[in-house]
Design a protein around this motif. Structure first.
Motif, short mmCIF file in Angstrom:
data_model
loop_
_atom_site.label_atom_id
_atom_site.label_comp_id
_atom_site.label_asym_id
_atom_site.label_seq_id
_atom_site.Cartn_x
_atom_site.Cartn_y
_atom_site.Cartn_z
N ALA A 66 1.09 17.77 10.96
CA ALA A 66 0.51 16.65 11.71
C ALA A 66 -0.39 17.14 12.83
O ALA A 66 -1.46 16.57 13.07
CB ALA A 66 1.63 15.77 12.26
N LEU A 111 9.00 14.98 6.77
CA LEU A 111 8.51 13.67 7.19
C LEU A 111 8.90 13.38 8.64
O LEU A 111 8.09 12.85 9.41
CB LEU A 111 9.06 12.58 6.27
N LYS A 112 10.10 13.77 9.01
CA LYS A 112 10.55 13.57 10.39
C LYS A 112 9.63 14.27 11.37
O LYS A 112 9.24 13.71 12.40
CB LYS A 112 11.98 14.09 10.54
N ARG A 114 6.19 12.35 11.52
CA ARG A 114 6.25 11.06 12.24
C ARG A 114 6.42 11.27 13.75
O ARG A 114 5.78 10.58 14.54
CB ARG A 114 7.39 10.21 11.69
N SER A 115 7.29 12.22 14.12
CA SER A 115 7.53 12.44 15.55
C SER A 115 6.27 12.95 16.24
O SER A 115 5.98 12.57 17.39
CB SER A 115 8.68 13.43 15.75
N LEU A 121 3.09 12.38 15.25
CA LEU A 121 2.14 11.28 15.32
C LEU A 121 2.47 10.35 16.48
O LEU A 121 1.59 9.96 17.26
CB LEU A 121 2.14 10.50 14.00
N LEU A 122 3.75 10.01 16.62
CA LEU A 122 4.17 9.13 17.71
C LEU A 122 3.90 9.76 19.07
O LEU A 122 3.45 9.10 20.01
CB LEU A 122 5.65 8.79 17.58
N ARG A 137 0.58 5.63 14.97
CA ARG A 137 1.67 5.01 14.20
C ARG A 137 1.45 5.27 12.71
O ARG A 137 0.32 5.27 12.24
CB ARG A 137 1.71 3.51 14.48
N MET A 138 2.54 5.49 12.00
CA MET A 138 2.46 5.65 10.55
C MET A 138 3.00 4.38 9.89
O MET A 138 4.21 4.15 9.88
CB MET A 138 3.27 6.87 10.10
N LYS A 178 4.47 1.72 7.27
CA LYS A 178 5.45 1.99 6.23
C LYS A 178 4.81 2.18 4.86
O LYS A 178 5.34 2.92 4.02
CB LYS A 178 6.49 0.87 6.18
N ILE A 204 4.05 5.79 3.76
CA ILE A 204 5.15 6.70 3.40
C ILE A 204 5.58 6.36 1.98
O ILE A 204 6.07 5.26 1.70
CB ILE A 204 6.34 6.55 4.35
#
Length: 335
Positions: A174, A201-202, A205-206, A208-209, A214-215, A217, A220
């Motif tokens: 990311a 994925l975790k 996402r973390s 990006l946040l 925001r990702m 839904k 994914i």
């Protein structure tokens, strides 16, 4: 005819047990006797049997590499063989032999490790994650047997294990895409229950946040990690009204399907759509254009396993539970 330990004992005028003690540096033997026996060994060109010496020391000098070896395993789990080669290289430096044993045909969970430990056929065991289950873990711990597990077992335990930090790998992916100017990023993973996919994925996402992105839904997508299911998943993503700027592929089999979908959608890489994949092997060399990769040196992970089991043999009370072998970014033409 090969010279035996009995021949050495006779020529030196000592007992076989005395020669054995000298060979194994054990017992209280006078220096004069040691010198005499060593002189006879040199004169007769006697070479001690390494297995016999190990037996006398209560050691087999053998390590079992335990893994599942079902049909087409090389395609399903290509990293396992690099891990095994790394472990072998490290252990051979310390004169250990490595024996490969298969768990895929066990009649009950833990059968293979039960036989290995009960028979005393090895000094220690390296357990690939594909061969680990609750029964195997319980038996290893109940016998306090020297071991190291490749991969975080994913449950509270007293096992020794090493792993790569897949969440960190997701963060690297990311961070790279964000640094390239992409903030609309999708993730195509394996099955929802796949641990490595979930960890990667975790990390994505973390990150990006953390960077204010925001990702959604719909960005994914889970697959069975086949090229066909990845192709379908990528087509759906690329057909969205607000399609992503970049796609992260959880493995390079998925990347094959994504490339096919991009070609079908007549999009230019990386101008209109970017992507990257995890793991260099086995398919990135045939992907065109050459992809950006988040790679893990699994050979090094095998070497770390070899080092860890050797340390465990020296210190049975040692408990190692750590992430090792950092992910690395290999910049390609797809980002």
């Amino acid at each position: 005819m090969a010279i035996t330990i009995k021949d050495v004992a006779k020529a030196a005028g000592v007992s076989v047990s005395t020669v054995s003690k000298i060979l194994n540096n054990s017992g209280s033997i006078s220096q004069n006797t040691i010198n005499r026996v060593n002189s006879v060994i040199t004169e007769l060109h006697y070479t001690p049997n390494s297995r016999a010496v190990s037996f006398a020391k209560g050691s087999t000098k053998s390590i079992i590499f335990l893994t599942a070896l079902g049909k087409e395993e090389a395609y399903k789990n290509p990293h396992m063989f690099d891990i095994m080669c790394g472990a072998y290289r490290e252990l051979s430096k310390n004169n250990y032999t490595v024996t490969l044993m298969d768990t895929s045909t066990e009649s009950y969970p833990g059968e293979t490790v039960n036989k290995v430990i009960s028979a005393g056929s090895a000094d220690g065991i390296v357990v690939h994650g594909s061969a680990l289950n609750d029964k195997t873990a319980d038996f290893i711990l109940s016998k306090n047997f020297p071991h190291v597990v490749i991969g975080n077992p994913g449950f509270d335990n007293q096992l020794c294990w090493i792993d790569t930090n897949h969440t960190l790998g997701g963060q690297f992916a990311a961070e790279h895409l964000i640094s390239c100017g992409y903030n609309s990023i999708a993730f195509i993973g394996g099955r929802k229950t796949d641990t490595i996919s979930a960890q990667r994925l975790k990390g994505v996402r973390s990150t990006l946040l953390k960077n204010g992105h925001r990702m959604p839904k719909e960005y994914i997508v889970y697959t069975d990690s086949s090229r066909e299911s990845a192709y379908t998943a990528a087509l759906d993503l690329l057909a969205l009204e607000n399609r992503p700027q970049a796609i992260i592929c959880e493995n390079n089999m998925i990347a094959l399907g994504v490339v096919k979908a991009i070609e079908h959608s007549d999009l230019q890489v990386p101008e209109e759509i970017a992507f990257l994949t995890f793991d260099r092997y086995p398919y990135t060399s045939i992907i065109d254009p050459s992809p950006t990769i988040i790679d893990i040196d699994v050979y090094d992970m095998g070497q770390q396993a070899g080092i860890t089991i050797a340390r465990k043999l020296e210190n049975p009370s040692l408990l190692v539970q750590s992430f090792t072998t950092l992910p690395i970014l290999i910049r390609g033409l797809t980002t």
